[in-house]
Enzyme design. Sequence first.
Site, PDB file in Angstrom:
ATOM      1  N   CYS A   1      81.875  48.395  27.041  1.00  0.00           N
ATOM      2  CA  CYS A   1      81.242  47.525  25.996  1.00  0.00           C
ATOM      3  C   CYS A   1      80.000  46.640  26.732  1.00  0.00           C
ATOM      4  O   CYS A   1      79.712  46.984  27.866  1.00  0.00           O
ATOM      5  CB  CYS A   1      82.130  46.405  25.871  1.00  0.00           C
TER       6      CYS A   1
ATOM      7  N   ASP B   1      54.356  61.676   9.340  1.00  0.00           N
ATOM      8  CA  ASP B   1      53.660  62.925   9.832  1.00  0.00           C
ATOM      9  C   ASP B   1      53.119  63.733   8.553  1.00  0.00           C
ATOM     10  O   ASP B   1      53.669  63.703   7.623  1.00  0.00           O
ATOM     11  CB  ASP B   1      54.540  64.001  10.583  1.00  0.00           C
TER      12      ASP B   1
ATOM     13  N   ASP C   1      56.564  65.088  17.147  1.00  0.00           N
ATOM     14  CA  ASP C   1      56.980  63.981  16.458  1.00  0.00           C
ATOM     15  C   ASP C   1      58.215  63.121  17.422  1.00  0.00           C
ATOM     16  O   ASP C   1      58.316  62.183  17.185  1.00  0.00           O
ATOM     17  CB  ASP C   1      57.234  64.042  15.068  1.00  0.00           C
TER      18      ASP C   1
END
Length: 747
Positions: A23, A433, A639
């Site tokens: 955690c 894009d 990208d």
Amino acid sequence: MKNQSAASKSVVRQTFPVTGMSCAACASSVESTLKTAPGVQDAGVNFANETAWAEFDETQTNPLALQQTIRSAGYDIIVNVEDPSKVQHDLQLQHYKETRQRTIWASALAFPVFLIGMFFMDMPYANWISMVLTLPVLFWFGRSFYINAWKQARHGKANMDTLVALSTGIAYIFSVFNTLYPEFWHNRGIHPHVYFEAAAVIVAFILLGKLLEEKAKSNTSSAIKKLMGLQPNTVRVLESGQEKEVPIAEVETGSVIVLRPGERIPVDGLILSGSSYVDESMITGEPVPVRKEKDDKLFAGTINQKGSLQFVAEKVGSETLLANIIKMVGEAQGSKAPVQKLVDKVAGIFVPVVISIAILTFIAWMIFGGEDAFTHALLTSITVLVIACPCALGLATPTAIMVGVGKGAENNILIKDAESLELGHKVNALILDKTGTITEGKPRVTEVVWSALSEAHKEQVSNLLYSLEMHSEHPLAEAIVGHLRDKGATAIPYDSFESLTARGVRASFLGESYFAGNRQLIDEQQIHLDVFLADRAKALHEKANTVIYFADEDNVLALIAISDKVKAGSKNAVRTLKEMGIDVYMLTGDNKQTAAAIAAEVGISRYTAEVLPSEKADFVKELQKQGKVVAMVGDGINDSQALAQADVSIAMGKGSDIAMDVAKITLITSDLQSIPKALRLSRQTVRTIHQNLFWAFIYNIIGIPLAAGVLYAYNGFLLDPMIAGAAMALSSVSVVSNSLRLKTTKL
């Protein structure tokens, strides 16, 4: 000054994979432990990708010493191995498999315990059967909760595991006592209840939540692995005129590399000899391969097509453009924290408060409880811990996410993690894009403009053009061949064929020459271009078309316009996004003229052309600096950096594997109108999570004071631990039911 310089040289920064964290509180423990280690100047831990970095003085410490320090805190870091990322990935996979097995077995054993506790509590030996079945659920399959709680306790901290361990452990021990010595309570006029089913079901539910978390973690490094897979393992190096195959790790700057058709380029370099077309779509995003000749640059990860090349290595290893993309993707991914961090922060306050209330309840009853002080003190303090069980808190996020993800899948939206759903509703800037996102990503013939020819002559020259382009190596030739084939063109054998570098092709048929290529070829051959065709060519260029000229020796016979068509739903999607108050941007590696035409067609006023992958990521950072929550939509490797950097990353389903792996949301359909749906789904899911957290806490806010006995002094009311268990279960049911409401909402 010399001493200062020497000291700065001895300070290094290294990143290590971390194991054993469960955690955000664990990450905090590892970070604080590292920062207090001798020789360490600064350190940080990223829970999302399970790594730690440290700046340390090599004259005072080393990675092995840091490892020993971390181990003393109950965690570990991976050092001195050949591939630490692989070791970490293998450990994650192994841990996921173990968690899955524990969840399955815990659920299988908890189910009969639940049935007995709820419906068959009066059957013979019911308590003994439940006790035996619950024992392995808690202390074998759920042992990680107790181990992690102990780790936190050693450092004076508490997290969700602490509350799970305390509530289930005390409930089990109390139930075992009531099973073994029921007469203790009978002598005091109290029926001895047992809470085996509460303890077993709590552990099974929380394990299910852990399983979902581990599944997400096991996939975090796959994007990097796929990017690394773009680099070949071996290359052919030219030494003393002879080709020699060597591992890529042995390639040095200045090495001469031989590249054959179809091979992936291993390092960045400069062409010495040969010519070819190279697919650079992973860098530029543009589908048309680029002509490469002597002195042109090559980049690692791109694909050589039909020619053979010799080039000199200029950048190798971590210096290549591909390596930088890998590094930037990793850094951007690692900068994000999971949504569960919020719950862990809340639990960091909630858990100590609940424990304190339970202790204070016990003390208060021992002081003011009268003759049954101990009995009431023990029952009320246990009731506080039972009713405060974090089951609902643990389920609040994952159940909403599970339903939200399912709802998204029904609408062709694949959602990879909770963070995207958490941030999606805040998006106020969205970057698109161009190629493959706004457009179809595949060059197609949009128009053929003929000169004044008869139908018979037009059919004949169509066949000539078809045959000519069939022999061409130019990437656009495939689009022309496909178009003419659909129109019924047939091949005609040529007498001769010649490729004209960077201009086009020429062929001879029955003694006459025919040409197909660019305007430069037409001008060089002094071929006549009439006014009508010249005007049409200019108009087609202005509409972002690539124009191929087809001519005989004297006249241009036809213009073939080729472009990447805008998808049908792109314009509507952009309009809808604007109506939602979102600023829409377009980034493309294409030229300014094409970018302007496409942007105007779909209604985007903010656009930038001729951008590199790193510049896309920089553009995202710039918007983020302005305080915007940025969503990036893309489909290519080019990208991937921007997708990883963005707050919300969306990939088109027909795009590259890398884009889909980096992106947190993938649209199965190529229709951009799914983007507004995804953002609306985010809004609804986040609202549901907040409602779930409210219900999870409202039971505790009302139930804990009742469990502590605040009403006893007024009307003698004490909350029965069994009712407390039922209230706890009801809080979980309300959370799950509220999450299921998401299924009926419309996007």
